[in-house]
Design an enzyme around this catalytic site. Sequence first.
Site, PDB file in Angstrom:
ATOM      1  N   HIS A 133      -7.633   0.395   7.068  1.00 22.75           N
ATOM      2  CA  HIS A 133      -8.238  -0.495   6.064  1.00 22.75           C
ATOM      3  C   HIS A 133      -9.447   0.170   5.398  1.00 22.75           C
ATOM      4  O   HIS A 133      -9.654   0.054   4.181  1.00 22.75           O
ATOM      5  CB  HIS A 133      -8.714  -1.794   6.715  1.00 22.75           C
ATOM      6  N   ARG A 144       0.220   2.418   2.195  1.00 19.77           N
ATOM      7  CA  ARG A 144       1.650   2.764   2.115  1.00 19.77           C
ATOM      8  C   ARG A 144       2.389   2.530   3.426  1.00 19.77           C
ATOM      9  O   ARG A 144       3.612   2.655   3.459  1.00 19.77           O
ATOM     10  CB  ARG A 144       1.809   4.224   1.673  1.00 19.77           C
TER      11      ARG A 144
END
Length: 282
Positions: free
Chosen positions: A37, A150
């Site tokens: 994150h 991704r």
Amino acid sequence: MQTVNTIKELRERLQAERRAGKRIGLVPTMGNLHQGHLRLVESAVKNADFVVASIFVNPLQFGPTEDLERYPRTLEQDQEQLQAFGCNLLFAPQEQEIYPQGRDGQSFVEVPGISDLYCGATRPGHFRGVTTIVNKLFNLIQPDVAVFGRKDYQQLHVINRMVEDLSMPVSLIGVGTERADNGLALSSRNGYLTAEELAVAPKLYATLQALAKALEEGGSNYAALIEQAQSELEKAGFMRDYIHILRRSDMLAATADDRELVIIAAAYLGAARLIDNIEVSL
């Protein structure tokens, strides 16, 4: 970094930044932040003047038997990390603020077709919940750029389709998967794994790497290669969900003529459902 909990506060704060000509970046999360994150926040900082992160455990993307109630919530720790990595504003609303009509009365946004495949087949309605909350965040924050990981390859593809189909004025950035030294993709749900399972979990990515190598070396019987990979995972202790070899452009089944591929996988290990992917260029 300021934290706001209401739409009114959010809009007031952003109005001032927008008037100042700031380029606004958004990092949507469900909290329980890890290094993956924070890489998204770093990317947003590089690509925007003012970075907003959101933390909202979105009930619409959880199935009735999934882990909504036990999903880890670590707001204070998340705030400290976001501030350290240069986030300017955190939007951390309660459910009533986001869905005032309740979960069943909420209008929704859905991308047809792709939302029902792969993770969407295993988790019906999941991507409808994802696109609904992301659409709402885009409306509330009106970012110039939004950053996603991704690792959630299908999710990024679905959101990109939504942005294109609805002509949304936002640029999407996909950031590569952050991994532990042993190759395991970082995930909040890794916290569900026991010490023994954590030792096994890297086998998922290792299996995808071996499958990618087989493709690069000319392997063309995709069904047989996938079954071999599934068997290897089961021997290691996983329970199968799916492995698919897809073309990247539309995430549909690859043919012998396709050269830009992605292998996506999901498998169960103990109490966790792990996902991963690897891109392959032939």
